[in-house]
Structure formats: C-alpha cells, structure tokens
Design a protein around this motif. Structure first.
Motif, PDB file in Angstrom:
ATOM      1  N   LEU A  97       0.831  -1.212   0.000  1.00 12.65           N
ATOM      2  CA  LEU A  97       0.000   0.000   0.000  1.00 12.65           C
ATOM      3  C   LEU A  97       0.860   1.254   0.000  1.00 12.65           C
ATOM      4  CD1 LEU A  97      -2.757  -0.849   2.604  1.00 12.65           C
ATOM      5  CD2 LEU A  97      -3.182   0.331   0.459  1.00 12.65           C
ATOM      6  N   ARG A  98       1.839   1.243   0.903  1.00  8.32           N
ATOM      7  CA  ARG A  98       2.708   2.412   1.077  1.00  8.32           C
ATOM      8  C   ARG A  98       3.465   2.717  -0.206  1.00  8.32           C
ATOM      9  NH1 ARG A  98       4.654   0.503   5.811  1.00  8.32           N
ATOM     10  NH2 ARG A  98       6.495  -0.291   4.749  1.00  8.32           N
ATOM     11  N   GLU A  99       3.951   1.655  -0.838  1.00  5.31           N
ATOM     12  CA  GLU A  99       4.786   1.854  -2.023  1.00  5.31           C
ATOM     13  C   GLU A  99       3.953   1.831  -3.299  1.00  5.31           C
ATOM     14  OE1 GLU A  99       7.712  -1.187  -1.621  1.00  5.31           O
ATOM     15  OE2 GLU A  99       8.531  -0.316   0.243  1.00  5.31           O
ATOM     16  N   ASP A 100       2.646   1.801  -3.129  1.00  8.52           N
ATOM     17  CA  ASP A 100       1.745   1.846  -4.269  1.00  8.52           C
ATOM     18  C   ASP A 100       2.016   0.692  -5.256  1.00  8.52           C
ATOM     19  OD1 ASP A 100      -0.356   2.833  -5.607  1.00  8.52           O
ATOM     20  OD2 ASP A 100       0.720   4.466  -6.609  1.00  8.52           O
ATOM     21  N   ARG A 101       2.243  -0.482  -4.690  1.00  3.30           N
ATOM     22  CA  ARG A 101       2.536  -1.636  -5.548  1.00  3.30           C
ATOM     23  C   ARG A 101       1.522  -2.749  -5.322  1.00  3.30           C
ATOM     24  NH1 ARG A 101       6.178  -4.474  -4.307  1.00  3.30           N
ATOM     25  NH2 ARG A 101       6.879  -3.573  -2.359  1.00  3.30           N
ATOM     26  N   LEU A 102       0.288  -2.375  -5.062  1.00  5.70           N
ATOM     27  CA  LEU A 102      -0.730  -3.396  -4.816  1.00  5.70           C
ATOM     28  C   LEU A 102      -1.011  -4.193  -6.079  1.00  5.70           C
ATOM     29  CD1 LEU A 102      -3.716  -1.998  -2.768  1.00  5.70           C
ATOM     30  CD2 LEU A 102      -2.029  -3.676  -2.061  1.00  5.70           C
ATOM     31  N   SER A 103      -1.239  -5.488  -5.897  1.00  4.39           N
ATOM     32  CA  SER A 103      -1.679  -6.283  -7.043  1.00  4.39           C
ATOM     33  C   SER A 103      -3.153  -5.985  -7.283  1.00  4.39           C
ATOM     34  CB  SER A 103      -1.529  -7.769  -6.745  1.00  4.39           C
ATOM     35  OG  SER A 103      -0.177  -8.067  -6.514  1.00  4.39           O
ATOM     36  N   HIS A 104      -3.623  -6.262  -8.475  1.00  6.33           N
ATOM     37  CA  HIS A 104      -5.053  -6.029  -8.699  1.00  6.33           C
ATOM     38  C   HIS A 104      -5.889  -7.208  -8.210  1.00  6.33           C
ATOM     39  CE1 HIS A 104      -3.999  -8.250 -12.368  1.00  6.33           C
ATOM     40  NE2 HIS A 104      -5.181  -8.760 -12.194  1.00  6.33           N
ATOM     41  N   GLU A 118      -8.531 -10.902 -16.049  1.00  5.96           N
ATOM     42  CA  GLU A 118      -7.623 -10.649 -17.169  1.00  5.96           C
ATOM     43  C   GLU A 118      -7.549  -9.167 -17.524  1.00  5.96           C
ATOM     44  OE1 GLU A 118      -9.419 -13.344 -19.897  1.00  5.96           O
ATOM     45  OE2 GLU A 118      -7.896 -14.892 -19.567  1.00  5.96           O
ATOM     46  N   GLU A 119      -8.679  -8.492 -17.440  1.00  3.53           N
ATOM     47  CA  GLU A 119      -8.681  -7.062 -17.761  1.00  3.53           C
ATOM     48  C   GLU A 119      -9.318  -6.288 -16.625  1.00  3.53           C
ATOM     49  OE1 GLU A 119     -10.563  -6.546 -21.620  1.00  3.53           O
ATOM     50  OE2 GLU A 119      -9.668  -8.445 -22.194  1.00  3.53           O
ATOM     51  N   PRO A 120      -8.588  -6.184 -15.521  1.00  2.00           N
ATOM     52  CA  PRO A 120      -9.195  -5.544 -14.353  1.00  2.00           C
ATOM     53  C   PRO A 120      -9.363  -4.040 -14.591  1.00  2.00           C
ATOM     54  CG  PRO A 120      -6.881  -6.014 -13.952  1.00  2.00           C
ATOM     55  CD  PRO A 120      -7.198  -6.579 -15.297  1.00  2.00           C
ATOM     56  N   PRO A 121     -10.546  -3.494 -14.258  1.00  3.22           N
ATOM     57  CA  PRO A 121     -10.732  -2.052 -14.356  1.00  3.22           C
ATOM     58  C   PRO A 121      -9.778  -1.339 -13.404  1.00  3.22           C
ATOM     59  CG  PRO A 121     -12.793  -3.196 -13.857  1.00  3.22           C
ATOM     60  CD  PRO A 121     -11.694  -4.179 -13.691  1.00  3.22           C
ATOM     61  N   ALA A 122      -9.461  -0.080 -13.701  1.00  7.89           N
ATOM     62  CA  ALA A 122      -8.569   0.681 -12.813  1.00  7.89           C
ATOM     63  C   ALA A 122      -9.241   0.877 -11.455  1.00  7.89           C
ATOM     64  CB  ALA A 122      -8.265   2.034 -13.445  1.00  7.89           C
TER      65      ALA A 122
END
Ligand code: ZN
Length: 365
Positions: free
Chosen positions: A19-26, A145-149
C-alpha cells in the motif's frame, strides 16, 4: 497502521508495504485453513484502501465504519447467494444454491464498469471463491484478465485446489497459517473480554484458529461437537473391530462432502492421544484438553508409551493420506486397526517419559 488482524504479522507487513509503495496487485488469493483471519484481512485491506483517517485503517472514519458494517457502496461482497443481475433484490440462497452463480458475476461486472461511488478504490471480496461454479469462474476470469482501474479483487478460500488454475495464476497468492495459540488467548481476553481461564482453554482447543474460538463463544454446538468426538474416542477403545470399521465408514462417507470436518475430527483424536503422553509425563499443564485432566490421568496409566506414539504416527499418516486423496475409507480403516489396546489389569504408566518429553511432542504456546 493499525490492522486488526491477529497472529498474522507477516501478512500485515506485506500488504501495508504494498500500500505504502503503491505496488498493490489487482488481485489477491487469500488461502489457508478456516478461521485464521482471511476474511478479516480482506476487510482490513478494503478499509486501508478507502480510509480517510490519519493512520489507515483508522477504524474511526466514516469509510472504515461503513466497511466494518458491510455497507460501503464500493466494497462488494460476493458469496453464496447474494444479489444477481436479473434483480438487485433476488437472493439465490432462497433457492438452496450452494454456488456463486454467473448472474452474480455479471452483476458485479456491470458495477465495476462504473467509477467508485464515493471511495477511492473499489474492493471486491469473493468468499468462498471455491464456490464459484464453472460458468461463474469463467466469467470472473475476464475481470481478472482485464481488471478495471482502481479495483482490487480479493479471493478467499480454504480449498485452493478447487479453483481453476487459470483463476489462481492471475492472483497474487497470500498463504495464511494457524495463529500462535498465545495470540488467540490474548485476543480473546483483550477484545472479547473473555475471562483469562476460559480464554486459555478455548485458545488451546482452537488450535490456533481465533475465528473458531470466537464462534465457540457464541455457539454451544461447536463445543458439543467436540464432546461427541471425545466420547467416540473413549467408546472405540474398547469397541469391536466391526464397530470401529462402522465409525471409519461414517467418516469416510462424510469426507468427500465435509473434508474440513473430517480433518478436524482427526485433529481432535490427535490432541487427545498427545495429551495422554503429556499428562503421563507430568506435563498436564500443557494439555489441550485441560478440562479433562482426571480422565487423561486415569487413561495415561493404561497404555504403553510406544503404543501411543505409534498411534499418533498412524493418525498423522491417515491425515496426510486424506489430504493426498488416497481412498478415504481405506485410510480410516487402517487407522482403526492401529488403535492401541489398554494393558488391562496392570498400571503401566509412562516411566520412560518421566525423564523428559521428546521435543516432537511439545505443544506450542
Ligand atoms: Zn478510516
């Protein structure tokens, strides 16, 4: 960060770092035994993503409260039953459905095509994800496969192998483990205000599953199910082979439908026999079945330590075989053949153990 997740520090650290590093998986796949905090972690993650407080998840802001109550418009829970596309009011549980159906997934996809209502992120928690039927899983795959933002998908399951590999491979896997018994005990005292004595007993009985301990506080049925297993343990010791096989037959029949239940029953068997060794060695304070010390003491005088150790091995083997999908009836019948017989008429005791307990038998916590 103040995550309210007990006994899973590694997972809290990993998710807060992402979360902190803004690297969350979708998409995340939370896997592990029942009652160890997977659903709680999913909810806490949803809070941390949408919290408007200082130290997310703050558990105080409006977003956190709404999510905690299951009423936040941007946090969607997909489970067995639930709302479907045809009508926002129809609940399939009324039809006796045990699946998550494709109409529910379609409704979800329609929702996801719009921006979040008021939150920052949309979070979709699918629990239990293994309830997605084939059609529904295929439809869900499109979203993976195509997760919305601004969408984070969390799939929760205790039966990972029941999910299609195509679904699994598109999620970041997060394995949950049993919690330390001491953590369960502490949480029961601090958060559920359980008296220390009772908390200690329940924590041991839970085997590291806080969710189970909390349910047992509210549901006498869980404790009585344990009683009945312990009665079976007593009864079968003196029983004929045909009675033992009948018991194996009942468990074997149940296994394909109620896998977790049967494994839990064998877990109770294992605890009982391990307690017998502990009590025999004068370490009764470590026994899980601390409410039955008298019975344990009496019985510990009737067995040879080697026979008990051998049966414990047989129990572990049977459990492993069930997990490896060996014919359940066969595995359980073999187990019943290995039940130790009491050395009647003489008090055997465990003199071998008085010198100290083998390290493999020490109980955690
Ligand atoms: Zn908050």
């Amino acid at each position: 960060m103040a995550w309210r997740l007990v006994g899973q520090p590694g997972i809290v650290a990993m998710l807060s770092r992402a979360l902190r590093e803004d690297r969350l998986s979708h998409a995340y796949l939370f896997v592990g035994p029942n009652h160890v905090g997977k659903a709680t972690a999913a909810r806490e993650l949803a809070m941390a993503l949408n919290c408007r407080g200082e130290d997310p998840p703050c558990h105080r802001c409006r977003e956190c409260h709404l999510i905690d109550a299951g009423r936040h418009p941007d946090v969607e829970l997909v489970g067995v039953g639930g709302l479907c596309e045809e009508s926002d009011h129809r609940d399939h549980r009324a039809d006796g459905s045990k699946d998550i159906r494709i109409c529910q997934v379609r409704r979800l996809q329609r929702l996801l095509s719009r921006a979040p209502f008021e939150g920052i992120f949309r979070v979709v928690i699918t629990d239990p994800a293994d309830a997605l039927n084939v059609e529904a899983a295929n439809a869900f795959l499109k979203t993976l496969e195509e997760p919305p933002a601004s969408v984070v998908l969390v799939l929760v399951t205790s039966r990972e192998e029941a999910l299609p590999p195509t679904v699994r491979s598109r999620c970041r896997r997060v394995p949950f483990r049993l919690m330390p018994v001491a953590d369960v005990e502490g949480a029961l005292v601090e958060r559920w205000s359980v008296a220390p004595e009772k908390a200690r007993a329940l924590a041991r009985l839970s085997g590291g599953r806080l969710g189970w301990a909390v349910s047992a506080l509210e549901d006498e049925g869980l404790l009585s199910a344990r009683e009945s297993v312990l009665e079976d343990v007593q009864r079968l010791i003196g029983a004929s082979l045909s009675e033992r096989f009948a018991y194996a037959g009942r468990l074997g029949y149940l296994f394909p439908r109620e896998r977790e239940t049967v494994l839990a029953v064998l877990g109770l068997w294992e605890e009982w026999w391990r307690d017998l060794l502990l009590v025999g060695a004068g370490c009764g304070e470590q026994a899980v079945n601390s409410d039955r010390l008298d019975k344990l003491t009496e019985e510990s005088r009737q067995y040879r330590v080697r026979a008990v150790v051998r049966f414990l091995d047989a129990l572990r083997r049977a459990r492993q075989q069930l997990q490896d999908n060996v014919n359940p009836l066969l595995a359980l019948e073999v187990l019943m053949l290995e039940l130790p017989t009491p050395a009647l008429g003489k008090e055997v005791g465990f003199p071998e153990l008085r010198r100290g307990l083998p390290s493999t038998l020490r109980v955690e916590g």
